[in-house]
Design a protein around this motif. Structure first.
Motif, short mmCIF file in Angstrom:
data_model
loop_
_atom_site.label_atom_id
_atom_site.label_comp_id
_atom_site.label_asym_id
_atom_site.label_seq_id
_atom_site.Cartn_x
_atom_site.Cartn_y
_atom_site.Cartn_z
N GLU A 135 4.17 1.36 9.30
CA GLU A 135 4.17 2.63 8.18
C GLU A 135 5.70 2.33 7.66
O GLU A 135 5.84 2.44 6.37
CB GLU A 135 3.95 3.92 8.63
N ALA A 155 5.83 -0.48 5.38
CA ALA A 155 5.12 -0.20 4.39
C ALA A 155 5.76 0.52 3.35
O ALA A 155 5.97 0.13 1.83
CB ALA A 155 3.99 0.39 4.73
N ASP A 184 -0.10 -0.83 2.03
CA ASP A 184 -0.63 -1.40 3.35
C ASP A 184 -1.14 -2.69 3.07
O ASP A 184 -1.96 -3.24 3.96
CB ASP A 184 -1.62 -0.38 3.66
N GLU A 209 0.42 -2.79 9.01
CA GLU A 209 0.18 -1.66 9.60
C GLU A 209 1.31 -0.76 10.05
O GLU A 209 1.24 0.02 10.38
CB GLU A 209 -0.69 -2.19 11.09
#
Lengths: 256, 256, 256, 256
Positions: D190, D193, D168, D188
């Protein structure tokens, strides 16, 4: 006629641990900075120290520090201004409780160690500390390093403040203390230390490490009480003051 | 017309650690007992809690405890009365500093956990706590267990005091709480708990665990704020009070 | 030929706070009980103390205590046996880490102050402490008060243990120490103290405060290092041992 | 075939204060970093956490931090390298004691918070931490920020080490983390990430905040367990790893 305050850090014992020669030092100073339990001191030590000050009629100040007992409050900590403000409020109140119970009035607040040094240069930190004091009691006096951000912020806020000088430390041209890690930072010759302080008080001048004379205000002189040699130096200083027509008086009689 | 105070233990968070639903509970109580940094709470939490109380116009009390954060002040400690006196003075002053800065007046002092329980029975301890309060500010109110040594000592000293009762606890015939380790110590039926409290307030009576009715004074009722169920019970209690003509008011309006 | 261990509580300084004359005492004892950071000591002090012991070839023991720095671990605390077990495990490991780093072996564990005194009489507490030691390293030696529950529990568990005696304390008929609050609890005559210890070692007997002779095992004698007088007494004791054919040796050579 | 370790900071509760969903997180990670009582955790929490890890067969690491419970070890402190070395030794030993008692082997050490961040850049601090680990047990693995001074010092000393990456967080071109105060520091999205982490593991590359691809070693990925959302993300990451042929394994199977 000249007047100056003599201050010392006191009440630094903790539980079974003893530091300092408080009962010998307190009668020699006009203002006592009493540790508040974060970097040194505990409630029972604070009760006893306030009583010693009352017996000697020494004025009392709160000496708040960082919550770092093992480091004695001497290690820089990255605490936010809001958190520093809260921890200063807390510690002032804790000490003032013993003053109230003893029927005496808290005179001043002097931050300790790393908090004192960081706030000398950090505007936000200095402002947070001054706000804590002002909001608690706007008649208290902030004691801070001569020429520091703490004094700048106090004046801006309308908080009374006192400039503290050190007999045993060299000064930079900008009025800040020479870092202890630099050669020449300590004034080891006691006669020189005494004469420098006398000049700060009478002329408002001191010779910086560069050789240049700078302006300095000396409302209060910090002295130590951690050994017989330190105590003897306080006596020497008081003798010189007497000879030079300098009267020792608590801050509340010096700062307007 | 009957009046009673509702109090709750608040401000128990510490640094990154959160406990309690303070912003929901504070508007429901008339008196908040705010932790002072020894068993729970820290300076920044105290600043915030005092502000929440001010916003809700809940009266504020200091909630001093033993210096045992990991045990949450719930473990008995063999601290001398002189040391307890000093630690109570310290904690009252620390909390009062935030009240002074916020422009509000500290109303009461209620010892926490093991200090509260030990002082309920130990005369020297109870006396030391009352002296700390009285010497700090003789207009403060001590809140202690109904029928306890704390109230005996406060009255003997001329310190105002309030008797606290518990909705969810059974009582012995001598007016003390039934130890939690005994069967039947907790009143788990909520309706029964409510009706017992109403009777304590209106009749000054409660049925002890033996079945015998005993006298009890209920100046303040302790409620919890550590979960939705606890909060719902406070609502239930307030509804019953409204139906029974019992007004909720802070201690300062109840204790003469 | 008789042998006995001499032990002393060491490493009790904390940050800027100094207690004890460690560098003078360590060469005089065969076993050092080193504070582990809960009631006294800090990591840097522990590192230094372990090095001093290594230099003097004194055996090292962990000296765990209650988490009560301001009370120096001397105040009784109502900690559950499970929590005491965990805090003993923690402190043994913390001290042993410095031993491992220094390449030496931890010899024993002696609880400190209030934990030592409470566990002398409380079976559950004594058992919890012994379990912590046994589970960490079953070759460690527990040092506990002669005739105490700690030794009873250690033996029941198969943990090696050493009986500690005090030169300067009187004994009750049941082998426990006479409480300090009672008259006659301290043996103030140094010659008497020495001869009592010699008799404990050679005959396994001591005269109780009632005048009756009782059995006592003396694996280790506790000596103090908190001042010149205490140090002189250790010299006196060692002289008497030499004259009486009593050899001083670490616990690991005494306890089977 | 690719392998990677998943690690999480655990055992951060303290006394009555609960943080984290440890029993849910531990089965999802291959390595647990367990707090050691300085910035979080207490002996009883440590005992319980080690048992939970043993039950789930998650490998255990010590997670030492600064002695700053109220700041959760997240505030920079100017501690000398010698003092940091001693506090790391202390904390490793304290945690390892619970491992020894449970019959399992300590796998690694990962400094926490401010100590981790400061040591990523400060050579003397990084070296002191590595020395503490090496002198305690040269078979332990240091876990540090990928591309940091900690890894440089560990390699220079012959200490095994693992590079940790964050799903993150954005990276600077020099491989350091983008400061949280800068815009774009947090990833932010996901899915982004997850795909960044997969690429770090399979290609050893990540796109820096400047847009440039940089080299990065990903021995271990840090995941959080402080809420349902964080837990769900760990599931998502494990699903992606399964789909991409990346096996999750403890550090001891990854680091040579």
């Amino acid at each position: 006629m000249y007047t100056v305050d003599l201050n010392s850090d006191l009440g630094e014992s903790f539980g079974a641990y003893k530091i300092g020669m408080d009962s010998a030092v307190i009668p020699l100073v006009s203002s006592a900075n009493v540790a508040c339990g974060f970097h040194a001191g505990d409630p029972s030590v604070m009760a006893k120290t306030v009583q010693l000050c009352k017996d000697s009629q020494s004025a009392i100040g709160a000496h708040p520090g960082y919550p770092d007992l093992v480091g004695f409050g001497r290690r820089n900590m990255a605490v936010s201004p809001a958190d520093v403000k809260a921890m200063v409020t807390y510690q002032i109140g804790a000490l003032d409780a013993f003053c109230k119970a003893a029927g005496i009035r808290l005179q001043h607040v002097k931050p300790h160690g790393a908090m004192y040094n960081m706030a000398a240069k950090d505007e936000a930190l200095a402002k947070a500390i001054c706000q804590a004091i002002y909001e608690y009691d706007k008649d208290l006096i902030l004691m801070g390093l001569a020429n520091s951000q703490m004094l700048v912020q106090a004046k801006a806020m309308g908080l009374r403040c006192a400039a503290e000088v050190f007999a045993d430390r060299a000064y930079e041209e900008d009025g800040t203390l020479v870092a202890r890690t630099k050669p020449g930072s300590m004034i080891e010759d006691e006669d020189l230390a005494v004469s420098r302080v006398v000049r700060m008080i009478k002329e408002g001048k001191v010779t910086a490490i560069t050789g240049k004379d700078i302006d300095i205000t000396a409302d209060s002189v910090c002295v130590h009480g951690d050994g017989p040699k330190a105590l003897a130096f306080v006596g020497k200083l008081r003798d010189a003051f007497a000879a030079e027509g300098i009267e020792v008086a608590p801050l509340s009689q010096i700062v307007k």
